[in-house]
Scaffold this motif. Structure first.
Motif, PDB file in Angstrom:
ATOM      1  N   LEU A  13      44.333  -4.671 -24.360  1.00  0.00           N
ATOM      2  CA  LEU A  13      45.556  -4.479 -23.986  1.00  0.00           C
ATOM      3  C   LEU A  13      46.542  -5.846 -24.134  1.00  0.00           C
ATOM      4  N   THR A  14      47.582  -5.651 -25.167  1.00  0.00           N
ATOM      5  CA  THR A  14      48.294  -6.727 -25.679  1.00  0.00           C
ATOM      6  C   THR A  14      49.378  -7.214 -24.656  1.00  0.00           C
ATOM      7  N   PRO A  15      49.609  -8.218 -24.068  1.00  0.00           N
ATOM      8  CA  PRO A  15      50.578  -8.742 -23.131  1.00  0.00           C
ATOM      9  C   PRO A  15      51.858  -8.848 -24.018  1.00  0.00           C
ATOM     10  N   GLU A  16      52.006  -8.066 -24.983  1.00  0.00           N
ATOM     11  CA  GLU A  16      53.517  -7.691 -25.750  1.00  0.00           C
ATOM     12  C   GLU A  16      54.315  -6.916 -24.650  1.00  0.00           C
ATOM     13  N   HIS A  17      53.743  -6.179 -23.672  1.00  0.00           N
ATOM     14  CA  HIS A  17      54.472  -5.336 -22.818  1.00  0.00           C
ATOM     15  C   HIS A  17      54.263  -5.871 -21.331  1.00  0.00           C
ATOM     16  N   PRO A  18      55.157  -5.684 -20.367  1.00  0.00           N
ATOM     17  CA  PRO A  18      55.072  -6.067 -18.945  1.00  0.00           C
ATOM     18  C   PRO A  18      53.985  -6.096 -18.450  1.00  0.00           C
ATOM     19  N   PRO A  19      53.602  -6.836 -17.581  1.00  0.00           N
ATOM     20  CA  PRO A  19      52.219  -6.990 -16.409  1.00  0.00           C
ATOM     21  C   PRO A  19      51.910  -5.612 -16.189  1.00  0.00           C
ATOM     22  N   GLU A  20      53.253  -4.943 -15.424  1.00  0.00           N
ATOM     23  CA  GLU A  20      52.923  -3.704 -14.785  1.00  0.00           C
ATOM     24  C   GLU A  20      52.557  -2.782 -15.728  1.00  0.00           C
ATOM     25  N   ARG A  21      53.111  -2.419 -16.710  1.00  0.00           N
ATOM     26  CA  ARG A  21      52.570  -1.340 -17.903  1.00  0.00           C
ATOM     27  C   ARG A  21      51.194  -1.719 -18.190  1.00  0.00           C
ATOM     28  N   LEU A  22      50.854  -2.975 -18.458  1.00  0.00           N
ATOM     29  CA  LEU A  22      49.556  -3.290 -18.769  1.00  0.00           C
ATOM     30  C   LEU A  22      48.319  -2.863 -17.649  1.00  0.00           C
ATOM     31  N   ALA A  23      48.764  -3.081 -16.379  1.00  0.00           N
ATOM     32  CA  ALA A  23      48.040  -2.773 -15.291  1.00  0.00           C
ATOM     33  C   ALA A  23      47.989  -1.185 -15.112  1.00  0.00           C
ATOM     34  N   ASP A  24      49.014  -0.566 -15.465  1.00  0.00           N
ATOM     35  CA  ASP A  24      48.868   1.046 -15.343  1.00  0.00           C
ATOM     36  C   ASP A  24      47.990   1.434 -16.629  1.00  0.00           C
ATOM     37  N   LEU A  25      48.004   0.758 -17.888  1.00  0.00           N
ATOM     38  CA  LEU A  25      47.131   1.272 -18.725  1.00  0.00           C
ATOM     39  C   LEU A  25      45.532   0.989 -18.590  1.00  0.00           C
ATOM     40  N   ALA A  26      45.354  -0.143 -17.861  1.00  0.00           N
ATOM     41  CA  ALA A  26      44.011  -0.728 -17.200  1.00  0.00           C
ATOM     42  C   ALA A  26      43.449   0.535 -16.285  1.00  0.00           C
ATOM     43  N   GLU A  27      44.284   0.967 -15.614  1.00  0.00           N
ATOM     44  CA  GLU A  27      43.953   1.926 -14.629  1.00  0.00           C
ATOM     45  C   GLU A  27      43.628   3.222 -15.404  1.00  0.00           C
ATOM     46  N   LEU A  28      44.443   3.567 -16.421  1.00  0.00           N
ATOM     47  CA  LEU A  28      44.089   4.908 -17.209  1.00  0.00           C
ATOM     48  C   LEU A  28      43.090   4.417 -17.936  1.00  0.00           C
ATOM     49  N   ALA A  29      42.629   3.685 -18.380  1.00  0.00           N
ATOM     50  CA  ALA A  29      41.388   3.212 -19.408  1.00  0.00           C
ATOM     51  C   ALA A  29      40.199   3.260 -18.639  1.00  0.00           C
ATOM     52  N   GLU A  30      40.196   2.816 -17.126  1.00  0.00           N
ATOM     53  CA  GLU A  30      38.997   3.022 -16.375  1.00  0.00           C
ATOM     54  C   GLU A  30      38.808   4.405 -16.001  1.00  0.00           C
ATOM     55  N   ASP A  31      39.812   5.185 -15.693  1.00  0.00           N
ATOM     56  CA  ASP A  31      40.004   6.692 -15.575  1.00  0.00           C
ATOM     57  C   ASP A  31      39.104   7.419 -16.609  1.00  0.00           C
ATOM     58  N   GLU A  32      39.475   6.747 -17.810  1.00  0.00           N
ATOM     59  CA  GLU A  32      39.134   7.297 -19.303  1.00  0.00           C
ATOM     60  C   GLU A  32      37.786   7.153 -19.642  1.00  0.00           C
ATOM     61  N   GLY A  33      37.097   6.043 -18.861  1.00  0.00           N
ATOM     62  CA  GLY A  33      35.662   5.776 -19.047  1.00  0.00           C
ATOM     63  C   GLY A  33      35.332   4.620 -19.588  1.00  0.00           C
ATOM     64  N   PHE A  34      36.403   3.880 -19.978  1.00  0.00           N
ATOM     65  CA  PHE A  34      36.255   2.444 -20.644  1.00  0.00           C
ATOM     66  C   PHE A  34      35.355   1.363 -19.814  1.00  0.00           C
ATOM     67  N   ASP A  35      34.748   0.563 -20.370  1.00  0.00           N
ATOM     68  CA  ASP A  35      33.711  -0.464 -19.411  1.00  0.00           C
ATOM     69  C   ASP A  35      34.721  -1.641 -19.203  1.00  0.00           C
ATOM     70  N   VAL A  36      35.477  -2.186 -20.335  1.00  0.00           N
ATOM     71  CA  VAL A  36      35.766  -3.582 -20.218  1.00  0.00           C
ATOM     72  C   VAL A  36      37.320  -3.522 -20.928  1.00  0.00           C
ATOM     73  N   ALA A  37      38.257  -4.287 -20.310  1.00  0.00           N
ATOM     74  CA  ALA A  37      39.485  -4.406 -20.830  1.00  0.00           C
ATOM     75  C   ALA A  37      39.815  -5.837 -21.169  1.00  0.00           C
ATOM     76  N   PHE A  38      40.019  -6.307 -22.457  1.00  0.00           N
ATOM     77  CA  PHE A  38      40.604  -7.577 -22.890  1.00  0.00           C
ATOM     78  C   PHE A  38      42.096  -7.505 -22.807  1.00  0.00           C
ATOM     79  N   ALA A  39      42.728  -8.667 -22.296  1.00  0.00           N
ATOM     80  CA  ALA A  39      44.182  -9.071 -22.585  1.00  0.00           C
ATOM     81  C   ALA A  39      44.056 -10.151 -23.717  1.00  0.00           C
ATOM     82  N   SER A  40      44.817  -9.885 -24.710  1.00  0.00           N
ATOM     83  CA  SER A  40      44.716 -10.826 -25.698  1.00  0.00           C
ATOM     84  C   SER A  40      45.639 -12.163 -25.515  1.00  0.00           C
ATOM     85  N   GLY A  41      45.366 -13.177 -26.125  1.00  0.00           N
ATOM     86  CA  GLY A  41      46.155 -14.413 -25.619  1.00  0.00           C
ATOM     87  C   GLY A  41      46.808 -15.155 -26.919  1.00  0.00           C
ATOM     88  N   HIS A  42      48.152 -14.856 -26.839  1.00  0.00           N
ATOM     89  CA  HIS A  42      48.706 -15.535 -28.190  1.00  0.00           C
ATOM     90  C   HIS A  42      50.160 -16.243 -27.284  1.00  0.00           C
TER      91      HIS A  42
END
Length: 335
Positions: A13-42
């Motif tokens: 999940l690339t932090p080109e989007h606001p933190p709240e948007r990425l938090a929502d995407l992480a929640e969705l990813a967990e619901d969809e069965g993903f095991d791990v989420a990485f936040a890229s660092g640039h």
């Protein structure tokens, strides 16, 4: 770190989007069965550790970590502290994704990327000692004197090395807990697996299990052409930094690749993206419909233990998370 099928499902999940948007995407990813989420660092995006803290609040079981940070922009002791903080607030769900960083981005900051392999190895060796509660003095590619942390992780924090070249791949297999292979195509993953095999042959038995993950650029959508169009920006940057042997492996036209690189160096991003060819998209991104992407995931899983679904994900992020999960499920089941 794997789902019921045995292969790990990761997402970047690339932090080109606001933190709240990425938090929502992480929640969705967990619901969809993903095991791990990485936040890229640039440096030009939002801070990955701030984003990870929001992602920790939004999830219950998803493992979380920077993917990847480098020990040039930030001192390795500070990286160890930041990762331990994420581990604390997530109740032991942190992973540490570390790599040498992008040479061109570092040069923007006047930073020379010297001794990358040694610096990455020394960084996570030091981090492990700090996480064990030790006071550390280190003189090498960086300096630390009587350094210690005022907090301890909830448990062991796995180290994943971002790697593409042969030496970094071998080092990761010998010393780390896992590798994030910066590649999407079976040819590159097969070549990488051979390099990892050399490192694993020298791995100490007390190191424990090792996991190889394809950190793959993915673009998935209902419409194939829309998915491929969304892939242009990341593919341009991949081509711009691709080593000559990689271009040769995929028979990428040298002049076409140079035209992309020159446009990027001039800062003309629209021109660079426009110069990306279909062959470049095929070589450096898994792009298409759910069915196409599932087939490509299946081919990749012949060479790795799991897949991190990386940027751009697709033209619609929420839709892409769901489609990527479906594609991974099909690939894992078929495999």
């Amino acid at each position: 770190m794997s789902d019921d099928t045995g292969s790990t499902w990761g997402i970047e999940l690339t932090p080109e989007h606001p933190p709240e948007r990425l938090a929502d995407l992480a929640e969705l990813a967990e619901d969809e069965g993903f095991d791990v989420a990485f936040a890229s660092g640039h440096y030009f995006n939002r801070d990955p550790f701030v984003v990870l803290s929001r992602m920790a609040d939004a999830t219950d079981d998803l493992q979380l970590g920077p993917g990847v940070v480098n020990p040039y922009e930030t001192h390795p002791v500070k990286l160890a502290s930041q990762t331990a903080t994420i581990d604390e607030i997530s109740d032991g769900r942190a992973v540490f994704g570390v790599g040498a960083g992008d040479r061109s981005s570092l040069s923007n900051l006047g930073i020379e990327r010297d001794s990358p392999l040694r610096r990455v190895l020394e960084t996570f060796d030091l981090a492990r000692d700090l996480w064990d509660g030790e006071t550390v003095t280190h003189e090498g590619t960086f300096t630390a004197r009587d350094a210690s942390l005022n907090l301890e992780p909830a448990g062991e924090i796995p180290v994943y090395v971002g790697a593409q070249g042969p030496h970094m791949l071998r080092m990761s297999a010998k010393h780390a807990d896992g590798v994030l292979i910066n590649a999407a195509h079976p040819k590159d993953l097969e070549w990488s697996a051979a390099q990892l095999g050399q490192g694993l042959a020298e791995r100490s038995d007390d190191r424990g299990a090792f996991e190889s993950l394809a950190f793959a650029s993915v673009s998935v959508a209902a419409d194939e052409s829309e998915a491929r169009e969304a892939a242009r920006p990341p593919v341009a940057f991949i081509v711009g930094g691709a080593a000559e042997p990689v271009l040769e492996r995929h028979d990428i036209d040298r002049e076409a690749a140079s035209a992309v690189s020159e446009s990027l160096e001039r800062g003309d991003l629209p021109e660079a993206f426009g110069r990306v060819t279909p062959a470049m998209i095929d070589a450096f991104c898994i792009a298409g419909t759910t069915e196409t992407v599932a087939d490509r995931f299946g081919a990749a899983l012949e060479h790795v233990d799991g897949i991190v679904v990386g940027s751009p994900l697709g033209p619609d992020l929420e839709d892409a998370v769901e489609r990527a999960s479906e594609a991974l499920a099909r690939a894992s089941t078929d495999g």
